[in-house]
Design a protein around this motif. Structure first.
Motif, PDB file in Angstrom:
ATOM      1  N   GLY A  33       0.801  -1.213   0.000  1.00 61.58           N
ATOM      2  CA  GLY A  33       0.000   0.000   0.000  1.00 61.58           C
ATOM      3  C   GLY A  33       0.839   1.270   0.000  1.00 61.58           C
ATOM      4  N   GLU A  34       0.355   2.270  -0.706  1.00 60.91           N
ATOM      5  CA  GLU A  34       0.966   3.597  -0.661  1.00 60.91           C
ATOM      6  C   GLU A  34      -0.131   4.610  -0.359  1.00 60.91           C
ATOM      7  OE1 GLU A  34       2.249   6.352  -4.085  1.00 60.91           O
ATOM      8  OE2 GLU A  34       4.052   5.214  -3.580  1.00 60.91           O
ATOM      9  N   ASN A  35       0.094   5.413   0.666  1.00 56.70           N
ATOM     10  CA  ASN A  35      -0.887   6.420   1.054  1.00 56.70           C
ATOM     11  C   ASN A  35      -0.153   7.712   1.397  1.00 56.70           C
ATOM     12  OD1 ASN A  35      -3.742   6.818   1.409  1.00 56.70           O
ATOM     13  ND2 ASN A  35      -3.320   7.149   3.586  1.00 56.70           N
ATOM     14  N   ASN A  36      -0.271   8.701   0.518  1.00 62.80           N
ATOM     15  CA  ASN A  36       0.529   9.920   0.630  1.00 62.80           C
ATOM     16  C   ASN A  36       2.012   9.516   0.631  1.00 62.80           C
ATOM     17  OD1 ASN A  36      -1.815  11.519   0.717  1.00 62.80           O
ATOM     18  ND2 ASN A  36      -2.024  11.124   2.919  1.00 62.80           N
ATOM     19  N   GLN A  37       2.763   9.892   1.647  1.00 63.45           N
ATOM     20  CA  GLN A  37       4.192   9.528   1.661  1.00 63.45           C
ATOM     21  C   GLN A  37       4.450   8.259   2.467  1.00 63.45           C
ATOM     22  OE1 GLN A  37       2.751  11.814   3.559  1.00 63.45           O
ATOM     23  NE2 GLN A  37       4.108  12.612   5.173  1.00 63.45           N
ATOM     24  N   TYR A  38       3.391   7.602   2.958  1.00 60.16           N
ATOM     25  CA  TYR A  38       3.556   6.439   3.825  1.00 60.16           C
ATOM     26  C   TYR A  38       3.337   5.135   3.065  1.00 60.16           C
ATOM     27  CZ  TYR A  38       3.188  10.015   7.428  1.00 60.16           C
ATOM     28  OH  TYR A  38       3.389  11.130   8.189  1.00 60.16           O
ATOM     29  N   GLU A  39       4.055   4.095   3.519  1.00 59.75           N
ATOM     30  CA  GLU A  39       3.910   2.769   2.931  1.00 59.75           C
ATOM     31  C   GLU A  39       3.244   1.826   3.929  1.00 59.75           C
ATOM     32  OE1 GLU A  39       6.994  -0.683   2.266  1.00 59.75           O
ATOM     33  OE2 GLU A  39       7.250   0.792   0.649  1.00 59.75           O
ATOM     34  N   VAL A  40       2.250   1.094   3.462  1.00 59.83           N
ATOM     35  CA  VAL A  40       1.572   0.078   4.267  1.00 59.83           C
ATOM     36  C   VAL A  40       2.048  -1.282   3.762  1.00 59.83           C
ATOM     37  CG1 VAL A  40      -0.659  -0.899   4.938  1.00 59.83           C
ATOM     38  CG2 VAL A  40      -0.416   1.578   4.609  1.00 59.83           C
ATOM     39  N   ASP A  41       2.490  -2.140   4.670  1.00 57.66           N
ATOM     40  CA  ASP A  41       3.091  -3.404   4.251  1.00 57.66           C
ATOM     41  C   ASP A  41       2.188  -4.177   3.302  1.00 57.66           C
ATOM     42  OD1 ASP A  41       5.493  -3.035   5.576  1.00 57.66           O
ATOM     43  OD2 ASP A  41       4.787  -3.973   7.426  1.00 57.66           O
ATOM     44  N   PHE A  42       0.917  -4.390   3.714  1.00 56.37           N
ATOM     45  CA  PHE A  42       0.030  -5.190   2.872  1.00 56.37           C
ATOM     46  C   PHE A  42      -1.382  -4.613   2.838  1.00 56.37           C
ATOM     47  CE2 PHE A  42       3.048  -8.538   4.489  1.00 56.37           C
ATOM     48  CZ  PHE A  42       3.761  -8.637   3.297  1.00 56.37           C
ATOM     49  N   VAL A  43      -1.887  -4.477   1.628  1.00 52.37           N
ATOM     50  CA  VAL A  43      -3.299  -4.210   1.388  1.00 52.37           C
ATOM     51  C   VAL A  43      -3.876  -5.526   0.881  1.00 52.37           C
ATOM     52  CG1 VAL A  43      -4.992  -2.878   0.088  1.00 52.37           C
ATOM     53  CG2 VAL A  43      -2.841  -1.812   0.800  1.00 52.37           C
ATOM     54  N   ALA A  44      -4.763  -6.134   1.650  1.00 53.62           N
ATOM     55  CA  ALA A  44      -5.313  -7.451   1.319  1.00 53.62           C
ATOM     56  C   ALA A  44      -6.764  -7.289   0.881  1.00 53.62           C
ATOM     57  CB  ALA A  44      -5.215  -8.378   2.532  1.00 53.62           C
ATOM     58  N   ILE A  45      -7.028  -7.598  -0.385  1.00 51.75           N
ATOM     59  CA  ILE A  45      -8.362  -7.414  -0.952  1.00 51.75           C
ATOM     60  C   ILE A  45      -9.018  -8.780  -1.127  1.00 51.75           C
ATOM     61  CG2 ILE A  45      -9.692  -6.465  -2.872  1.00 51.75           C
ATOM     62  CD1 ILE A  45      -7.431  -4.506  -3.365  1.00 51.75           C
ATOM     63  N   ALA A  46     -10.169  -8.960  -0.476  1.00 52.86           N
ATOM     64  CA  ALA A  46     -10.891 -10.234  -0.499  1.00 52.86           C
ATOM     65  C   ALA A  46     -11.703 -10.363  -1.789  1.00 52.86           C
ATOM     66  CB  ALA A  46     -11.809 -10.317   0.720  1.00 52.86           C
ATOM     67  N   PRO A  47     -12.171 -11.578  -2.109  1.00 56.34           N
ATOM     68  CA  PRO A  47     -12.979 -11.768  -3.318  1.00 56.34           C
ATOM     69  C   PRO A  47     -14.218 -10.886  -3.377  1.00 56.34           C
ATOM     70  CG  PRO A  47     -12.241 -13.895  -2.490  1.00 56.34           C
ATOM     71  CD  PRO A  47     -11.837 -12.877  -1.462  1.00 56.34           C
ATOM     72  N   ASP A  48     -14.756 -10.482  -2.214  1.00 52.52           N
ATOM     73  CA  ASP A  48     -15.935  -9.598  -2.214  1.00 52.52           C
ATOM     74  C   ASP A  48     -15.544  -8.113  -2.245  1.00 52.52           C
ATOM     75  OD1 ASP A  48     -14.943  -9.135   0.307  1.00 52.52           O
ATOM     76  OD2 ASP A  48     -16.742  -9.776   1.396  1.00 52.52           O
ATOM     77  N   ASN A  49     -14.237  -7.851  -2.489  1.00 49.88           N
ATOM     78  CA  ASN A  49     -13.684  -6.492  -2.585  1.00 49.88           C
ATOM     79  C   ASN A  49     -13.583  -5.759  -1.255  1.00 49.88           C
ATOM     80  OD1 ASN A  49     -13.051  -6.419  -5.371  1.00 49.88           O
ATOM     81  ND2 ASN A  49     -15.211  -6.060  -5.866  1.00 49.88           N
ATOM     82  N   SER A  50     -13.836  -6.448  -0.151  1.00 49.64           N
ATOM     83  CA  SER A  50     -13.541  -5.841   1.143  1.00 49.64           C
ATOM     84  C   SER A  50     -12.027  -5.841   1.338  1.00 49.64           C
ATOM     85  CB  SER A  50     -14.229  -6.608   2.278  1.00 49.64           C
ATOM     86  OG  SER A  50     -13.750  -7.944   2.344  1.00 49.64           O
ATOM     87  N   ILE A  51     -11.548  -4.974   2.225  1.00 54.69           N
ATOM     88  CA  ILE A  51     -10.110  -4.744   2.355  1.00 54.69           C
ATOM     89  C   ILE A  51      -9.674  -4.900   3.806  1.00 54.69           C
ATOM     90  CG2 ILE A  51      -8.262  -3.017   2.075  1.00 54.69           C
ATOM     91  CD1 ILE A  51      -9.924  -1.765  -0.165  1.00 54.69           C
ATOM     92  N   GLU A  52      -8.479  -5.421   3.999  1.00 52.21           N
ATOM     93  CA  GLU A  52      -7.819  -5.418   5.304  1.00 52.21           C
ATOM     94  C   GLU A  52      -6.416  -4.860   5.116  1.00 52.21           C
ATOM     95  OE1 GLU A  52      -7.943  -9.348   6.937  1.00 52.21           O
ATOM     96  OE2 GLU A  52     -10.141  -9.450   6.938  1.00 52.21           O
ATOM     97  N   TYR A  53      -5.956  -4.083   6.101  1.00 51.80           N
ATOM     98  CA  TYR A  53      -4.626  -3.487   6.044  1.00 51.80           C
ATOM     99  C   TYR A  53      -3.739  -4.108   7.122  1.00 51.80           C
ATOM    100  CZ  TYR A  53      -7.129   0.114   3.386  1.00 51.80           C
ATOM    101  OH  TYR A  53      -7.898   0.788   2.465  1.00 51.80           O
ATOM    102  N   TYR A  54      -2.475  -4.380   6.757  1.00 53.47           N
ATOM    103  CA  TYR A  54      -1.555  -5.031   7.694  1.00 53.47           C
ATOM    104  C   TYR A  54      -0.219  -4.307   7.723  1.00 53.47           C
ATOM    105  CZ  TYR A  54      -4.735  -8.995   7.885  1.00 53.47           C
ATOM    106  OH  TYR A  54      -5.835  -9.787   8.084  1.00 53.47           O
TER     107      TYR A  54
END
Length: 404
Positions: free
Chosen positions: A326-347
């Motif tokens: 994940g990239e959000n502004n100047q920050y990096e998120v290790d993992f953006v996990a997108i489920a088959p129903d398009n819901s999201i979890e961030y790690y």
């Protein structure tokens, strides 16, 4: 059979699609357990009353079947063995070795009394090419080596009373199913060396007609050493040039594709969280097994932070997520996990956040996200394992890997 690891999620996939008029495709890196999965399922069929004559199993890595490497010879062999009346279960292992194999499986699928299962050990079986060849007539299972939970369960069934941290230390040595029965470190090293050589020589060099194996192995080492870091072709080229190699961008691109196609590594693309779009420049790469990485990089044995990140990535894949950096502004998120129903979890993943400055840094990336999807901070902390920071849930990574 007690030595075999029961892969419940994978065997359930075969059960769900048994006797349905679709090809069951199991893909995954060599020695991830595909052949054993087929053996377990065949034993289950026999225990339920299916006769041995109704099961045809061919493993194309077995030299005794090399006379069937021509697709017409294979087709005739199978036709001659199909039961005239009862359902026949056909298992074709490592079928990518057969040129034009799709002609065989297409023809078999036309027969009402055939239930067909195939495996493959390269990314051809994960690509749109397979969808084009078999056009909607197949279901696919992507198989990885053992999860941490499977690894722990097997050891518990063997009477182990080791703690989760101790088992995790053993798990990062390798997650390949056969290797968990090898206690001797030298024997385990030799097994992984043989596996690595087979993948490199058969699934990359031979398949892609690569001439300079030394450069290929340098690129593999460069990718292994960079897990958890953003990588570009230019960065790989600069690394090689610094060691005296001259190589073109196109050659590196081709070699990296071969490495990914062999399924010993996975590419994780960058994802703009705010814009909900993939970013083309730079990717991260993770290995299918951290033991292979330690085999190649003898000087990276204590790189525990990136090893944990690698293992979390593989587990997210096992749980069915599409995974991105994940990239959000100047920050990096290790993992953006997108489920088959398009819901999201961030790690966000860290060895420890007991240090206040480290905690602040790891939370900052997640705090920058302004949507309401779940946000998790995974660590190996033994103290303060769980906490909630304004909706960001801290969890112990080992408990999370166990599904708790």
């Amino acid at each position: 059979m007690s030595e075999l690891v029961m892969r419940a999620e994978y065997i359930n996939f075969l059960r769900r699609h048994r006797d349905k008029q679709v090809i069951k495709v199991v893909s995954g890196v060599r020695r991830s357990g595909k052949s054993t999965l087929f053996k377990l399922f065949q034993d289950e069929l026999l225990s339920e009353g299916v006769n041995q004559s109704q099961i045809i199993a061919v493993n194309f890595e077995d030299i005794s079947y090399h006379h069937l490497l021509n697709y017409m010879d294979l087709y005739q062999y199978l036709i001659d063995k199909i039961h005239p009346i009862e359902k026949t279960y056909i298992f074709l292992d490592e079928i990518q070795m057969i040129d034009q194999f799709e002609k065989v499986v297409d023809s078999l699928l036309l027969k009402d009394n055939v239930d067909l299962y195939i495996t493959g050990s390269n990314a051809y079986f994960l690509s749109s090419e397979l969808a084009t060849l078999l056009s909607g007539r197949y279901v696919q299972l992507n198989m990885l080596p053992l999860s941490f939970k499977e690894f722990v369960t097997w050891h518990e069934q063997k009477g182990s009373n080791h703690s989760l941290p101790d088992l995790y230390e053993a798990y990062i040595q390798t997650s390949f199913p056969y290797a968990i029965r090898i206690d001797n470190p030298l024997e385990r090293f030799e097994y992984l060396q043989g596996l690595y050589s087979t993948v490199v020589l058969n699934d990359i060099v031979k398949r892609m007609n690569i001439q300079d194996v030394g450069v290929l192995e340098r690129i593999i080492a460069a990718l292994f050493s960079s897990i958890g870091s953003l990588v570009t072709v230019n960065k790989i080229k600069n690394t090689l040039v610094s060691k005296g190699y001259k190589i073109a961008h196109q050659t590196i691109d081709r070699y990296v594709k071969g490495i990914l196609d062999s399924l010993i590594m996975y590419e994780v693309k960058r994802y703009n969280i705010k814009g909900k779009a993939l970013l083309e420049s730079q990717s991260k790469y993770y290995t299918v097994d951290t033991g292979l990485r330690q085999l190649v990089l003898r000087d990276h044995l204590q790189d525990y932070g990136h090893i944990l990140e690698n293992i979390i990535y593989l587990e997210l894949k096992r749980r069915g997520f599409e995974v991105y950096v994940g990239e959000n502004n100047q920050y990096e998120v290790d993992f953006v996990a997108i489920a088959p129903d398009n819901s999201i979890e961030y790690y966000q993943v860290a060895l420890s956040t007991l240090d206040e400055s480290t905690l602040k840094r790891e939370l900052r990336s997640l705090e920058s996200i302004d949507d309401q999807y779940p946000k998790y901070l995974l660590t190996l902390d033994q103290f303060n394992q769980t906490a909630n920071y304004n909706g960001i849930q801290k969890l112990n990574a080992l408990q999370w890997l166990m599904g708790e």
